[in-house]
Design an enzyme around this catalytic site. Structure first.
Site, PDB file in Angstrom:
ATOM      1  N   GLY A  68       0.832  -1.197   0.000  1.00  0.00           N
ATOM      2  CA  GLY A  68       0.000   0.000   0.000  1.00  0.00           C
ATOM      3  C   GLY A  68       0.860   1.238   0.000  1.00  0.00           C
ATOM      4  CB  CYS A 118       5.328  -4.150   0.180  1.00  0.00           C
ATOM      5  SG  CYS A 118       6.132  -2.582  -0.157  1.00  0.00           S
ATOM      6  CE1 TYR A 119       1.152   1.186   5.421  1.00  0.00           C
ATOM      7  CE2 TYR A 119      -0.359  -0.659   5.658  1.00  0.00           C
ATOM      8  CZ  TYR A 119       0.036   0.617   6.019  1.00  0.00           C
ATOM      9  OH  TYR A 119      -0.662   1.313   6.959  1.00  0.00           O
ATOM     10  CG  HIS A 161       5.727  -5.955  -4.542  1.00  0.00           C
ATOM     11  ND1 HIS A 161       4.467  -5.784  -4.002  1.00  0.00           N
ATOM     12  CD2 HIS A 161       6.429  -4.854  -4.220  1.00  0.00           C
ATOM     13  CE1 HIS A 161       4.405  -4.610  -3.394  1.00  0.00           C
ATOM     14  NE2 HIS A 161       5.587  -4.023  -3.507  1.00  0.00           N
ATOM     15  CD  GLU A 198       2.643  -8.660  -5.083  1.00  0.00           C
ATOM     16  OE1 GLU A 198       3.523  -9.327  -4.506  1.00  0.00           O
ATOM     17  OE2 GLU A 198       2.339  -7.495  -4.761  1.00  0.00           O
ATOM     18  CB  SER A 248     -24.861  -7.907 -23.294  1.00  0.00           C
ATOM     19  OG  SER A 248     -23.720  -8.702 -23.008  1.00  0.00           O
ATOM     20  N   GLY A 249     -25.023 -10.786 -25.038  1.00  0.00           N
ATOM     21  CA  GLY A 249     -24.258 -11.518 -26.046  1.00  0.00           C
ATOM     22  C   GLY A 249     -22.801 -11.654 -25.620  1.00  0.00           C
ATOM     23  N   GLY A 250     -22.418 -10.960 -24.555  1.00  0.00           N
ATOM     24  CA  GLY A 250     -21.045 -11.046 -24.041  1.00  0.00           C
ATOM     25  C   GLY A 250     -20.890 -12.246 -23.103  1.00  0.00           C
ATOM     26  CG  ASP A 287     -18.651 -10.760 -17.875  1.00  0.00           C
ATOM     27  OD1 ASP A 287     -17.857 -11.685 -18.094  1.00  0.00           O
ATOM     28  OD2 ASP A 287     -18.289  -9.576 -17.719  1.00  0.00           O
ATOM     29  CB  SER A 288     -24.946 -11.163 -19.860  1.00  0.00           C
ATOM     30  OG  SER A 288     -24.717 -11.222 -21.250  1.00  0.00           O
ATOM     31  CE  LYS A 317     -14.630 -10.823 -19.829  1.00  0.00           C
ATOM     32  NZ  LYS A 317     -15.841  -9.997 -19.775  1.00  0.00           N
TER      33      LYS A 317
END
Ligand code: XMP
Length: 517
Positions: free
Chosen positions: A56, A83-84, A170, A172, A225-227, A229-230, A371
């Site tokens: 952070g 880190c932080y 870090h 990650e 929506s055709g995407g 996620d939906s 995603k």
């Protein structure tokens, strides 16, 4: 997800917090991001296997710096401070933190004095990524310094009695080449995670949750929506309640070539879902008449979308719920928290979200997934590959890919050019290699040759844009083959009336954005 093995990540505002979560989940360990001061009592109600304190921008000795509930160190679950997070852990448990003589940034050599715990399986020296202005200057007697760099004598620590570790660097980020090993050692060896988090279980849990909420006589509406996620959202809800799911697809007239047909063929014909199509193209075009400003376009489209959706939804009896494809980055960006139900709308997308005034209760089965996890879940649910791996398409559609006013002839022209582009990219194997590819219409005439003369009449510029990115926050333009570009350009100029010039966009984000508006 309350009963599955969970690693809690406390977010102190670091730029890599989402990356930490991705790294944990890559090990098939479920994790969630929490506000920094989440009470230990709340975490103890989970099947908590470990805690990670993120980096952070603050300094732990500053007034108002974010702190954690000190009781988290007594939960018995192993802790890794990054880190932080390491500085805070050391300070809370009796050490001292102060400003470093100079900020340390970039790749440095780490010398490991004690190759055990999180640093097991590592060579005596390795390269790590640093980004800090403060250092731990003294640790309490209970701590041991495990590693050092030239400028940072306390670069990794462990507590002698408790399973508490810290790293100043870090692990990650990919710039720490052995960071994956460090994360794995923490998760598997120190926390004892099994690493058995599977998409099948995620689907089963989501289905059970929906079945428990929706009564047998109730229906759920899902805005398709055709995407990706939906689509995945609809597939889960269908699995839970079958034909009590009613999907609504708003054809706003701003869609790609044959989009409506694709949605109908997939969801109605293939999956047998109840699908209502709101044929609203004309009203969207009317609302967009004369509008050239991008944000005004978005506002007008947003308004029309809500109206068109509302009109269609009204006719669905007993619909108490709305299923929405909110995903984890949306939740995190709109203010996280373990009970963060405030984030009910895709906040960073000003189109495609629906306001709470519509009066539905929300079902958001993807709200804790990234995603690529949504895609993997889509494959688990048997959605077609093409659908699962589709590029994102903005809610305001082609309207933000037409510079200036949106008109029917311009939409037709752009649709045709875009279809050629996608067809050729797919044929050449490039579609799957890039994150997003599309055409933009710039209705500005440049000189062309017509017969024997020079002509400026009714000719437009089409710009082709291909980007690669993992998070859509930054993006690079793609070094696509000239052959493919040449073919796309030839076909667009020959086949799309009104285009005499094709250009390729070679700008990265930032400072350019992915879309042109
Ligand atoms: P930018 O252009 O901001 O795009 O670099 C980042 C990602 O967001 C998409 N995008 C939108 N999606 N409504 C949406 O639903 C919008 O208004 C919108 N604007 C941009 C864009 O396609 C890219 O994937």
């Amino acid at each position: 997800m309350a009963d599955c093995e969970t690693v809690a990540i406390l977010d102190f505002g670091g730029q890599y917090t989402q990356l930490i979560a991705r790294r944990v989940r890559e090990n098939r360990v479920y994790c969630e991001i929490f506000a920094p001061a989440v009470p230990a009592a709340e975490l103890s109600r989970r099947n908590l296997k470990g805690l990670i304190l993120s980096g952070g921008p603050a300094s732990v000795y500053e007034p108002g710096a974010p702190r954690c509930d000190p009781a988290i160190f007594d939960l018995g679950a192993p802790v890794l401070g990054i880190c932080y997070g390491m500085q805070l852990a050391c300070e809370v448990l009796g050490g001292e933190v102060s400003a470093a003589p100079a900020r340390e940034y970039g790749r440095v050599r780490l010398r490991i004095r004690e190759p055990s715990g999180i640093l097991a399986h590592l060579p005596a020296e390795t390269s790590v990524w640093m980004s800090h202005g403060d250092v731990v200057t003294r640790v309490a007697d209970d701590f041991v310094a495990m590693a050092e760099t030239d400028t940072c004598p306390i670069a990794a620590v462990r507590h002698r009695q408790r399973p508490v570790f810290g790293v100043q660097f870090h692990p990650e980020v990919t710039h720490t080449p052995l960071g994956g090993q460090i994360m794995r050692s923490f998760l598997m060896d120190v926390c004892g995670c099994r690493g058995d988090w599977r998409m099948e279980d995620v689907a089963a849990r989501a289905v059970a949750e929906i079945q428990a909420r929706v009564a047998p006589d109730e229906r759920v509406i899902c805005g398709l929506s055709g995407g990706v996620d939906s689509s995945v959202t609809a597939a889960i809800v269908q699995r839970a309640i079958g034909d009590r799911l009613v999907c609504i697809f708003v054809d706003n007239g701003l869609l790609r070539h044959q989009e409506r047909e694709l949605v109908r063929a997939t969801f109605q014909d293939h999956f047998g879902m109840q699908l209502r199509v709101a044929d609203a193209g004309r009203r969207f075009l009317a609302a967009l008449a004369g509008v050239t400003d991008p944000q005004q376009k978005r506002l007008a489209i947003g308004r029309e979308f809500i109206e068109a959706f509302r009109a269609e939804a009204r006719s669905v009896p007993n619909a108490r719920f709305l299923a929405q494809g909110t995903i984890y980055p949306d939740v995190i960006e709109s203010g996280h928290g373990p009970s963060g139900h405030a984030a009910t709308i895709k906040a960073h997308h000003n189109v495609g979200g629906l306001p709470s005034e519509l009066g539905f209760e929300l079902i958001e089965p993807l709200r804790l997934l990234f995603k690529d996890e949504v895609r993997s879940l889509g494959e688990t649910l048997g959605l077609p590959r093409d659908l699962v791996w589709r590029h994102p398409f903005p809610g305001p559609g082609l309207a933000v890919r037409i510079m200036g006013e949106v008109t029917e002839p311009r939409l037709e022209l752009l649709r045709a050019a875009d279809a050629i582009l996608l067809e050729e990219l797919t044929a050449a194997g490039w579609y799957d290699k890039v994150a997003q590819a599309f055409a933009v219409l710039v209705p500005v005439s440049s000189v062309g040759v017509m017969g024997d003369g020079r002509s400026y009449e009714g000719q437009n510029l089409v710009v082709v844009r291909l980007v690669e990115t993992t998070d859509f926050m930054t993006a690079d333009w793609v070094h696509v083959d000239y052959e493919v570009l040449g073919l796309v350009s030839r076909r667009i100029i020959n086949e799309v009336k009104g285009v005499n010039r094709v250009a390729y966009d070679v700008s990265s984000k930032p400072p350019a954005t992915i879309e042109w508006q």
